[in-house]
Design a protein around this motif. Structure first.
Motif, short mmCIF file in Angstrom:
data_model
loop_
_atom_site.label_atom_id
_atom_site.label_comp_id
_atom_site.label_asym_id
_atom_site.label_seq_id
_atom_site.Cartn_x
_atom_site.Cartn_y
_atom_site.Cartn_z
N LEU A 48 -8.32 -20.39 56.54
CA LEU A 48 -9.86 -21.07 56.48
C LEU A 48 -10.88 -20.70 57.44
O LEU A 48 -12.04 -20.65 57.37
N LEU A 49 -10.37 -20.76 58.75
CA LEU A 49 -11.07 -20.69 59.82
C LEU A 49 -10.49 -20.09 60.89
O LEU A 49 -9.02 -20.39 61.11
N GLU A 50 -11.13 -19.13 61.76
CA GLU A 50 -10.54 -18.75 62.77
C GLU A 50 -11.17 -18.89 64.10
O GLU A 50 -12.32 -18.56 63.94
N ALA A 51 -10.66 -19.16 65.16
CA ALA A 51 -11.34 -19.43 66.55
C ALA A 51 -10.72 -18.72 67.78
O ALA A 51 -9.50 -18.85 67.76
N GLN A 52 -11.72 -18.11 68.64
CA GLN A 52 -11.15 -17.95 69.80
C GLN A 52 -11.61 -18.81 70.68
O GLN A 52 -12.95 -18.98 70.99
N VAL A 53 -10.66 -19.37 71.60
CA VAL A 53 -11.12 -20.52 72.48
C VAL A 53 -10.56 -20.38 73.84
O VAL A 53 -9.47 -19.72 74.01
N LYS A 54 -11.50 -20.74 74.83
CA LYS A 54 -10.94 -20.44 76.11
C LYS A 54 -11.26 -21.84 76.79
O LYS A 54 -12.33 -22.57 76.70
N VAL A 55 -10.24 -22.21 77.50
CA VAL A 55 -10.18 -23.63 78.04
C VAL A 55 -9.88 -23.48 79.71
O VAL A 55 -9.14 -22.46 79.95
N VAL A 76 -6.67 -33.50 55.04
CA VAL A 76 -8.13 -33.80 55.11
C VAL A 76 -8.43 -35.29 54.41
O VAL A 76 -8.06 -35.57 53.29
N TYR A 77 -9.13 -36.12 55.10
CA TYR A 77 -9.28 -37.41 54.54
C TYR A 77 -10.83 -37.61 54.30
O TYR A 77 -11.54 -36.51 54.78
N TYR A 78 -11.19 -38.61 53.56
CA TYR A 78 -12.61 -38.76 52.99
C TYR A 78 -13.66 -38.56 54.32
O TYR A 78 -14.64 -38.11 54.35
N GLU A 79 -13.19 -39.33 55.39
CA GLU A 79 -13.99 -39.19 56.46
C GLU A 79 -14.34 -37.95 57.17
O GLU A 79 -15.03 -37.64 58.07
N ASP A 80 -13.40 -36.85 56.84
CA ASP A 80 -13.46 -35.54 57.21
C ASP A 80 -14.45 -34.60 56.82
O ASP A 80 -14.93 -33.46 57.00
N THR A 81 -15.07 -35.17 55.53
CA THR A 81 -15.84 -34.40 54.53
C THR A 81 -17.27 -34.90 54.54
O THR A 81 -17.53 -35.92 54.80
N ASP A 82 -18.14 -34.12 53.98
CA ASP A 82 -19.44 -34.07 53.68
C ASP A 82 -19.62 -34.89 52.31
O ASP A 82 -18.52 -35.22 51.57
N ALA A 83 -20.69 -35.11 51.72
CA ALA A 83 -20.92 -35.64 50.39
C ALA A 83 -20.36 -34.89 49.36
O ALA A 83 -20.08 -35.56 48.30
N GLY A 84 -20.35 -33.65 49.52
CA GLY A 84 -19.57 -32.61 48.43
C GLY A 84 -18.19 -32.57 48.58
O GLY A 84 -17.48 -31.87 47.80
N GLY A 85 -17.45 -33.18 49.36
CA GLY A 85 -16.11 -33.19 49.42
C GLY A 85 -15.48 -32.11 50.22
O GLY A 85 -14.06 -31.91 50.33
N GLN A 91 -15.63 -19.26 69.83
CA GLN A 91 -16.14 -18.37 69.02
C GLN A 91 -15.37 -18.69 67.50
O GLN A 91 -14.18 -18.58 67.63
N ILE A 92 -16.12 -19.10 66.67
CA ILE A 92 -15.63 -19.57 65.20
C ILE A 92 -15.95 -18.64 64.14
O ILE A 92 -17.25 -18.25 63.93
N GLN A 93 -15.03 -18.47 63.36
CA GLN A 93 -15.52 -17.72 61.95
C GLN A 93 -15.05 -18.64 60.99
O GLN A 93 -13.98 -18.75 60.72
N PHE A 94 -16.05 -19.04 60.16
CA PHE A 94 -15.57 -20.04 58.99
C PHE A 94 -15.48 -19.01 57.72
O PHE A 94 -16.16 -18.19 57.43
N LYS A 95 -14.30 -19.10 57.27
CA LYS A 95 -13.93 -18.13 56.24
C LYS A 95 -13.94 -18.69 54.67
O LYS A 95 -14.67 -18.11 53.72
N LYS A 96 -13.26 -19.93 54.37
CA LYS A 96 -13.20 -20.78 53.23
C LYS A 96 -13.35 -22.06 53.68
O LYS A 96 -12.76 -22.64 54.64
N PRO A 97 -13.84 -22.91 52.47
CA PRO A 97 -13.82 -24.39 52.76
C PRO A 97 -12.37 -24.99 52.65
O PRO A 97 -11.90 -24.52 51.81
N ALA A 98 -12.34 -26.25 53.40
CA ALA A 98 -11.25 -27.11 53.26
C ALA A 98 -11.72 -28.27 52.42
O ALA A 98 -12.89 -28.43 52.58
#
Length: 131
Positions: free
Chosen positions: A100-107, A8-17, A60-67
């Protein structure tokens, strides 16, 4: 199962890191692209030679914990379903074994010119199913 390490780089984060929620989509896209590449299928070559592209159908995404800034993440991709013109996978963003995150993805597979649905070539299906 395919694993792509990501820092995770600075550009990936919001103002709170904390990783901005939309950035996770980029991490997962990179992982799916590198999964195909590791199987011998660069998407630019598929477009040029096979006249197909893979496009996002649904997620479909479930956000569980922050990175957070400087975290070392693993983006895990695993096939869950193969169909004639699409495949589904589960993707997880993990840090030190914690999901931290789980997603079910259809392509979906579409014609590169018309963007109409088309079948996934057999050799790609076989490679994805055996990965």
């Amino acid at each position: 199962m395919f694993v792509l390490p990501v820092r995770v780089y600075y550009e990936d984060t919001d103002a709170g890191g904390v990783v901005y929620h939309g950035q996770y989509l980029n991490f997962m896209e990179r992982a799916r692209t590198e999964w195909l590449r590791a199987l011998g299928f660069a998407q630019s070559v598929l477009r040029q030679n096979e006249h197909i592209v893979f496009v996002m159908h649904s997620m479909q995404i479930q956000f569980k914990k922050p990175a957070r800034l400087d975290d070392e993440l693993n983006i895990v991709t695993q096939l869950t379903e193969m169909r004639r013109g699409s495949f589904s996978c589960q993707q997880q963003v993990m840090r030190d074994g914690l999901v931290l995150l789980e997603a079910q993805v259809k392509v979906a597979c579409v014609n590169a010119d018309s963007f109409k649905p088309t079948g996934i070539p057999a050799r790609i299906k076989i490679a994805l199913e055996s990965s």
